[in-house]
Design an enzyme around this catalytic site. Structure first.
Site, mmCIF file in Angstrom:
data_model
loop_
_atom_site.group_PDB
_atom_site.id
_atom_site.type_symbol
_atom_site.label_atom_id
_atom_site.label_comp_id
_atom_site.label_asym_id
_atom_site.label_seq_id
_atom_site.Cartn_x
_atom_site.Cartn_y
_atom_site.Cartn_z
ATOM 1 N N HIS A 59 -1.080 0.569 -2.684
ATOM 2 C CA HIS A 59 -0.620 1.748 -1.944
ATOM 3 C C HIS A 59 0.882 1.685 -1.704
ATOM 4 O O HIS A 59 1.452 0.601 -1.552
ATOM 5 C CB HIS A 59 -1.366 1.891 -0.619
ATOM 6 C CG HIS A 59 -1.141 0.783 0.371
ATOM 7 N ND1 HIS A 59 -0.143 0.817 1.324
ATOM 8 C CD2 HIS A 59 -1.800 -0.389 0.566
ATOM 9 C CE1 HIS A 59 -0.200 -0.272 2.060
ATOM 10 N NE2 HIS A 59 -1.189 -1.030 1.626
ATOM 11 N N ASP A 97 2.494 3.664 0.781
ATOM 12 C CA ASP A 97 2.938 3.961 2.151
ATOM 13 C C ASP A 97 3.097 2.676 2.950
ATOM 14 O O ASP A 97 2.526 1.630 2.598
ATOM 15 C CB ASP A 97 1.954 4.901 2.849
ATOM 16 C CG ASP A 97 0.613 4.238 3.159
ATOM 17 O OD1 ASP A 97 0.035 3.612 2.237
ATOM 18 O OD2 ASP A 97 0.135 4.343 4.302
ATOM 19 N N GLU A 100 -2.741 4.629 2.823
ATOM 20 C CA GLU A 100 -3.694 3.542 3.073
ATOM 21 C C GLU A 100 -3.569 3.016 4.492
ATOM 22 O O GLU A 100 -4.561 2.662 5.136
ATOM 23 C CB GLU A 100 -3.468 2.408 2.063
ATOM 24 C CG GLU A 100 -4.532 1.304 2.099
ATOM 25 C CD GLU A 100 -4.223 0.155 3.058
ATOM 26 O OE1 GLU A 100 -5.086 -0.720 3.236
ATOM 27 O OE2 GLU A 100 -3.104 0.134 3.638
#
Length: 413
Positions: free
Chosen positions: A81, A83, A178
């Site tokens: 992920h 983020d 996530e």
């Protein structure tokens, strides 16, 4: 195998892009700035020679490394992920590179007297002589999970540049959000098209995880009756006192600060109240499904018991399941864990197989039909200013990915 400086440069180029997610947003991705890295990754995937590079309307990035062997090999995937957590700022990340770490205190920020010390963070001791990337003490680093993205990207690039290494078709996906629990919510498993996958989202070198918490969220609402305190006798009902009774009736030692390993807990994450109404927010966690259900039932029974002490319904509870232990879905296909373990051993990494005391996109993906154990990405002290990652751990994670691709192809010859 992998060029050390190349990994450093790639990783730093990612962490300098702010991709903090926002739990209050209902959009996907939850913040527009996540698109900045997502679009950069699309361009980079094309540049290193991957095919079927796509990005959808929710910023899920997918790509394919075609098979280079004539025989049938199951399609495998790798997921990370982009983020970073909303718990700590990821704006203006300014990484520091500590070469040949001497095992002593690292000054992250002299002006603010922020020290990364092995006296407190004992894991540092195992990286003496290695190259560490740290924060400057004012932001998080973003190794969770930009280290994983770096490793997947570098491994795919290596396989493209070294076609003599046999591998089947490999799919990769980079996801948003996530860190706020939504990384798998809009993941198109059918489009991804892999039989199984691995999230590169673990911590220290060697971690291999296929168990995680069963998780639920509970909101307890307590109703009181506000009356002028000078005339309150036998009339006032203070919701905060009832809430206190509820809190004190749960097992005090079954909280995060008193548990470890496979021990579950009740975690009171928020209190907001006055005389008229108090709201308690809890998370419930347990690796064992039976114990998990018993924890939820205990809270419901406690609400009933407290209600029975009053003439009216003064307290209610709403419990929502969040995710479940992926062990249930991975154990029937344990060969995928065995392959990861063998890949680590063949690149001289000692596997550390243990349960995750948390959640992972892999858990949700496993219940969506994509069994998905978790492999180390190498970072430590995630979600704060003391975060760091040894470059050598990222190199080894990259080697594990390459070896996994090779072992899978050879297994099905």
């Amino acid at each position: 195998m992998t060029n050390k400086q190349h990994i450093i440069d790639r990783f730093i180029s990612y962490v300098k892009i702010d991709t903090q997610s926002d739990p209050k947003s209902t959009d996907t991705p939850s913040t527009k700035k996540q698109w900045d890295l997502a679009n950069k990754l699309v361009q980079e995937l094309k540049e290193i020679g991957l095919q079927e590079v796509t990005i959808d309307e929710h910023a899920y990035v997918m790509a394919t490394l075609p098979a280079n062997v004539p025989h049938e090999v199951p399609v495998i995937g790798f997921v990370s992920h982009f983020d970073t957590t909303p718990d700590f700022t990821g704006t203006n990340v300014n990484p520091q590179i500590i070469e040949n770490y001497d095992g002593k205190d690292i000054v992250l920020n002299k002006e603010k007297d922020i020290i990364l010390s092995p006296d407190y963070f004992e894991d540092l001791e195992q990286y003496k002589g290695q190259t560490l990337i740290t924060t400057d003490g004012t932001t998080l680093l973003g190794a969770d999970d930009k280290a994983g993205i770096t490793e997947i990207m570098t491994a795919m690039e290596y396989l493209v540049d070294n076609p003599e290494i046999p591998h089947g078709k490999i799919r990769i996906c980079f996801t948003p959000d996530e860190e706020i629990g939504r990384g798998a919510h809009k993941f198109n498993v059918e489009k991804f098209g892999a039989e199984w996958a691995y999230t590169m989202d673990g911590s220290q070198i060697g971690e291999l995880e296929y168990e995680n918490f069963n998780a639920a969220q509970a909101v307890v609402k307590v109703s009181g009756k506000s009356v002028h305190p000078g005339y309150a006798k036998d009339k006032m009902v203070n919701s905060m006192y009832i809430a206190q009774d509820f809190i004190n009736s749960l097992p005090r030692m079954e909280t995060p600060e008193h548990t470890e390993g496979r021990q579950g807990f009740f975690h009171l994450s928020s209190i907001n109240g006055d005389v008229e109404e108090t709201i308690l927010e809890y998370i419930i966690r347990d690796h064992d499904k039976t114990h998990f259900e018993a924890r939820k039932q205990m809270m419901q029974d406690l609400v009933s018991d407290i209600c029975s002490q009053y003439e009216r319904d003064c307290i209610s509870i709403e419990i929502k399941d969040q995710y479940f232990n992926m062990r249930e879905k991975v154990e029937p296909v344990m060969h995928i864990v065995d392959l990861a373990q063998k890949a680590m051993e063949e690149v001289d990494v000692t596997p550390i197989i243990k349960p995750i005391r948390g959640g992972t996109d892999g858990a949700q993906l496993s219940f969506m039909g994509l069994p998905c154990p978790n492999i180390f990405a190498g970072g430590h002290n995630f979600h704060g200013k003391y975060e760091y990652v040894p470059v050598e751990s990222m190199q080894k994670a990259t080697e594990v990915i390459v070896k996994l691709a090779e072992l899978t192809a050879r297994k099905y010859e």
